[in-house]
Design an enzyme around this catalytic site. Structure first.
Site, PDB file in Angstrom:
ATOM      1  N   SER A 141       0.860  -1.180   0.000  1.00  0.00           N
ATOM      2  CA  SER A 141       0.000   0.000   0.000  1.00  0.00           C
ATOM      3  C   SER A 141       0.896   1.230   0.000  1.00  0.00           C
ATOM      4  O   SER A 141       2.053   1.160   0.434  1.00  0.00           O
ATOM      5  CB  SER A 141      -0.882   0.014   1.251  1.00  0.00           C
ATOM      6  OG  SER A 141      -1.477   1.291   1.462  1.00  0.00           O
ATOM      7  N   TYR A 154      -2.428  -1.370   9.890  1.00  0.00           N
ATOM      8  CA  TYR A 154      -2.419  -1.661   8.461  1.00  0.00           C
ATOM      9  C   TYR A 154      -1.110  -1.213   7.827  1.00  0.00           C
ATOM     10  O   TYR A 154      -0.454  -1.961   7.091  1.00  0.00           O
ATOM     11  CB  TYR A 154      -3.608  -0.955   7.817  1.00  0.00           C
ATOM     12  CG  TYR A 154      -3.740  -1.122   6.324  1.00  0.00           C
ATOM     13  CD1 TYR A 154      -4.286  -2.286   5.788  1.00  0.00           C
ATOM     14  CD2 TYR A 154      -3.356  -0.103   5.453  1.00  0.00           C
ATOM     15  CE1 TYR A 154      -4.436  -2.434   4.421  1.00  0.00           C
ATOM     16  CE2 TYR A 154      -3.502  -0.248   4.092  1.00  0.00           C
ATOM     17  CZ  TYR A 154      -4.050  -1.407   3.575  1.00  0.00           C
ATOM     18  OH  TYR A 154      -4.195  -1.553   2.216  1.00  0.00           O
TER      19      TYR A 154
END
Length: 262
Positions: A141, A154
């Site tokens: 990401s 995350y």
């Protein structure tokens, strides 16, 4: 001729979102695709639509080693005894302040996002080597490369995936395996936009607020599409990227480029 003719690729998290679009695009480009997910009804529906000659679905919790072994066996049984590629797409997202995050929640993200990618490499890389070489694409990401408030767990797992990608690329290069990572920004999937799970209850005001946010923070002025991420996965899996390994590829509409004063 497709870009992936003759290839057998395992894609995790393939029941919806980016994984679904990757499975559809890979099949269209000639690959045989093993779709793994925990969303059985959706995953089976996608595989059925693609056809049994091109796709199979297996229930797969990527944090469980036995599920990886079963997925590899299923792919080999269905598609001629080989596996040529892997897309580690499965992942989960939670929003929370770091100091308010329960340990259980943090470890849940580690298990799915980070351990899942590790187990994929561990179990699939030997099969790719046996097939004569191939590719692994990990889904990180843009938060794995920069900070973003309220997604600390995350971001930590996605940063770990970038590191894992680089090490795997170094260790597997001599075995004919290229390993790269995709780093998407905001993408219009149910994970990043839970409103998609219940679009009838997503108000016009909420839609407008989200669209305004993307216009302000993303230079290209919009949210990304899962189909766009799938095309990057195709590039990294095909021979178009034959001299690329160990790299994180940001696909975020320019979000990481900097701050605009306009």
């Amino acid at each position: 001729m497709g870009k992936l003719d003759g290839r057998v690729v395992i894609i995790t998290g393939a029941a919806r979102g980016q994984g679904e679009q990757e499975a559809r695009l890979f099949a269209a480009e000639g690959a045989k695709v093993l779709l793994g997910d925990v969303l059985d009804a959706q995953g089976e529906a996608v595989a059925k639509e693609l056809g049994t000659e091109n796709a199979r679905y297996v229930h797969m919790d990527v944090s469980r080693e036995e599920d990886w072994a079963a997925a590899v066996a299923a792919a080999k049984e269905a598609f001629g005894g080989r596996v040529d590629g892997l897309v580690n797409n499965a992942g989960i997202l939670r929003f929370n302040e770091l100091t308010a995050t329960p340990l259980e929640e943090f470890l849940q993200l580690v298990q799915v996002n980070q351990v899942g990618a590790f187990l994929g490499i561990k179990h699939v890389a030997p099969e790719i080597e046996a097939a004569g070489g191939g590719t692994i694409v990990n889904t990180s990401s843009y938060t794995g490369l920069t900070g973003m408030a309220f997604v600390g767990s995350y971001a930590a797992t996605k940063a770990a995936i970038v590191g894992l990608t680089r090490v795997a690329a170094l260790e597997l290069a001599a075995k004919g395996i290229r390993v790269n990572a995709m780093c998407p920004g905001a993408v219009d999937t149910p994970m990043a936009n839970p409103g998609l799970l219940d679009p009838e209850n997503l108000t016009d005001e909420a839609r407008d607020a989200m669209a305004d946010l993307y216009k302000r923070v993303v230079p290209l002025g919009r949210v990304g599409l899962p189909e766009e991420v799938a095309r990057l996965a195709l590039f990294l899996t095909s021979e178009d990227s034959s001299y690329i390994t160990g790299q994180p590829f940001v696909i975020d509409g320019g979000w990481m480029a900097g701050v605009s004063i306009l």
